[in-house]
Motif scaffolding. Structure first.
Motif, short mmCIF file in Angstrom:
data_model
loop_
_atom_site.label_atom_id
_atom_site.label_comp_id
_atom_site.label_asym_id
_atom_site.label_seq_id
_atom_site.Cartn_x
_atom_site.Cartn_y
_atom_site.Cartn_z
N GLU A 1 0.85 -1.17 -0.09
CA GLU A 1 0.06 -0.06 0.08
C GLU A 1 0.79 1.18 -0.05
O GLU A 1 2.10 1.09 0.27
CB GLU A 1 -0.96 0.00 1.34
CG GLU A 1 -1.96 -1.18 1.10
CD GLU A 1 -2.85 -1.16 2.50
OE1 GLU A 1 -2.48 -0.37 3.36
OE2 GLU A 1 -3.80 -2.08 2.47
N THR A 2 0.27 2.46 -0.23
CA THR A 2 0.83 3.68 -0.26
C THR A 2 0.98 4.47 1.17
O THR A 2 -0.12 4.34 1.78
CB THR A 2 0.10 4.92 -0.91
OG1 THR A 2 0.12 4.20 -2.53
CG2 THR A 2 0.91 5.99 -1.35
N PRO B 1 15.28 2.91 6.36
CA PRO B 1 14.93 3.71 5.22
C PRO B 1 13.83 4.83 5.45
O PRO B 1 13.91 5.86 4.54
CB PRO B 1 14.07 2.71 4.14
CG PRO B 1 13.69 1.68 5.18
CD PRO B 1 14.65 1.57 6.33
N GLU B 2 12.99 4.58 6.33
CA GLU B 2 11.86 5.79 6.51
C GLU B 2 12.68 6.94 7.15
O GLU B 2 12.21 8.03 6.83
CB GLU B 2 10.82 5.31 7.57
CG GLU B 2 9.83 4.31 6.91
CD GLU B 2 8.74 3.93 7.87
OE1 GLU B 2 8.18 4.92 8.34
OE2 GLU B 2 8.50 2.70 8.04
N ILE C 1 6.74 0.80 -1.13
CA ILE C 1 7.89 0.00 -1.16
C ILE C 1 7.78 -0.53 -2.63
O ILE C 1 6.88 -1.28 -2.96
CB ILE C 1 7.94 -1.04 -0.09
CG1 ILE C 1 7.96 -0.51 1.26
CG2 ILE C 1 9.21 -2.06 -0.32
CD1 ILE C 1 7.81 -1.14 2.56
N THR C 2 8.87 -0.48 -3.50
CA THR C 2 8.81 -1.00 -4.75
C THR C 2 9.87 -2.24 -4.93
O THR C 2 9.74 -3.19 -5.69
CB THR C 2 9.03 -0.04 -5.70
OG1 THR C 2 10.30 0.90 -5.47
CG2 THR C 2 7.82 1.25 -5.91
N ILE D 1 17.10 2.89 -1.63
CA ILE D 1 16.61 2.14 -0.40
C ILE D 1 15.25 1.48 -0.71
O ILE D 1 14.87 1.03 0.00
CB ILE D 1 16.42 3.02 0.53
CG1 ILE D 1 15.50 4.20 0.13
CG2 ILE D 1 17.78 3.65 0.98
CD1 ILE D 1 15.22 5.27 1.39
N GLY D 2 15.03 1.21 -1.93
CA GLY D 2 13.70 0.42 -2.42
C GLY D 2 12.53 1.01 -2.33
O GLY D 2 11.60 0.22 -2.29
#
Length: 320
Positions: free
Chosen positions: A70-71, A126-127, A113-114, A175-176
């Motif tokens: 999800e976003t 990463p956040e 997250i991709t 960082i993906g």
């Protein structure tokens, strides 16, 4: 005998525990809004995105990390507490514009997250990296913008430029995650008096633009009216010109016809012109044609003959 039985019981217990661990750790489920990464001895394998039940080797050989598809929303400059109220962090959002004014800028970053492998292993947090990159991007864009652009008509450009810069930073950090959008929430001045003064300036600028628009509207209206009057005058002038030309052409045709008659009998035509001119100049006067042969003066009354000649012509016409 009791020692062997004890060891056997312990062994069976260990085997049972291992069997239970194997059973409960050899399968996992992925929801439609989730994605999974299978980790084999600490190394990430392929990402699983198909929802449903999946199997793997039991722990500790393989483990699974479940991540959302999800976003997410990163709130920069404020947070919502448990009671639903917003808490502002002015120290985080205080920035200097390009013309050396201070503004408070709150925004929201939409991201997802991709690449789960990179999200899990390329950074420890990463956040937090995304938060720092967001702070760097918005400060850079605000630092190259004017106070007017930040508070009024330049917000759309600031959002677009911030997103572009943030995307390039995240791609560099690898960082993906992907940045989907940047939305400014509030851009305001830190002091109430300053805000009030700037609001007054903004109102004055809007009033100026309104007056300019009204003046341009009045100018266009007056120009339209003047152009209409000009067209009407030109149309009337063209009509008068055409009438004058046609009248002149008619006069020329009459003159040419009269000139042809004049060339055929100049003396009679000359006398006729003189008589017609006298009739036009003296319409109420009685005209007599007189001839002097040297001894006796003879004259011919012209007007009395004209009604008599007209009655004669009328009788002849009715008789025929």
């Amino acid at each position: 005998m009791s020692v062997k039985r004890t060891l056997m019981m312990v062994g069976l217990g260990i085997v049972g525990v291992i069997a239970l661990i194997s059973v409960f750790t050899s399968w996992y489920t992925v929801d439609e809004s989730e994605q999974a990464v299978v980790i084999t001895f600490g190394r990430a394998d392929d990402t699983i995105t198909n929802p449903g039940l999946h199997f793997k080797l039991p722990w500790p050989v393989q483990s699974v990390e479940i991540l959302s598809k999800e976003t997410f929303s990163l709130q920069f400059g404020y947070k919502q507490n448990k009671s639903g109220e917003l808490e502002a962090y002015d120290a985080e959002t205080k920035m200097i514009t390009g013309d050396e004014n201070i503004v408070l800028t709150d925004l929201v970053v939409q991201w997802k997250i991709t690449e789960p492998n990179k999200f899990l292993f390329n950074s420890q947090d990463p956040e937090r990296i995304l938060h720092s990159a967001t702070s760097s991007a918005i400060r850079s864009i605000i630092g190259s913008s004017s106070i007017d652009a930040a508070l009024t008509e330049g917000k759309a450009d600031i959002e677009a430029n911030t997103r572009q810069l943030l995307v390039s930073l995240i791609e560099k950090y690898d960082i993906g995650i992907s940045v989907l959008g940047v939305k400014l929430q509030d851009v305001e001045l830190p002091n109430k008096d300053v805000r009030a003064a700037f609001t007054a300036v903004t109102d004055a600028r809007e009033m100026k633009n309104t007056k300019i628009n009204e003046a341009e509207k009045y100018e266009n209206q007056r120009i339209s009216e003047a152009e209409g009057e000009r067209d009407a005058i030109m149309s009337k002038a063209k009509g008068t010109k055409t009438a004058r030309i046609e009248q002149a052409q008619g006069d020329v045709a009459v003159f040419n016809k009269m000139y042809e008659q004049y060339k055929g009998n100049q003396q009679i035509t000359r006398e006729r012109l003189i008589i017609e001119t006298l009739e036009n100049v003296l319409p109420k006067a009685q005209i007599y044609i007189m001839n002097d042969d040297g001894s006796t003066m003879k004259y011919l009354p012209l007007q009395p003959l004209q009604p008599q000649q007209a009655q004669t012509e009328k009788k002849e016409g009715s008789g025929n």
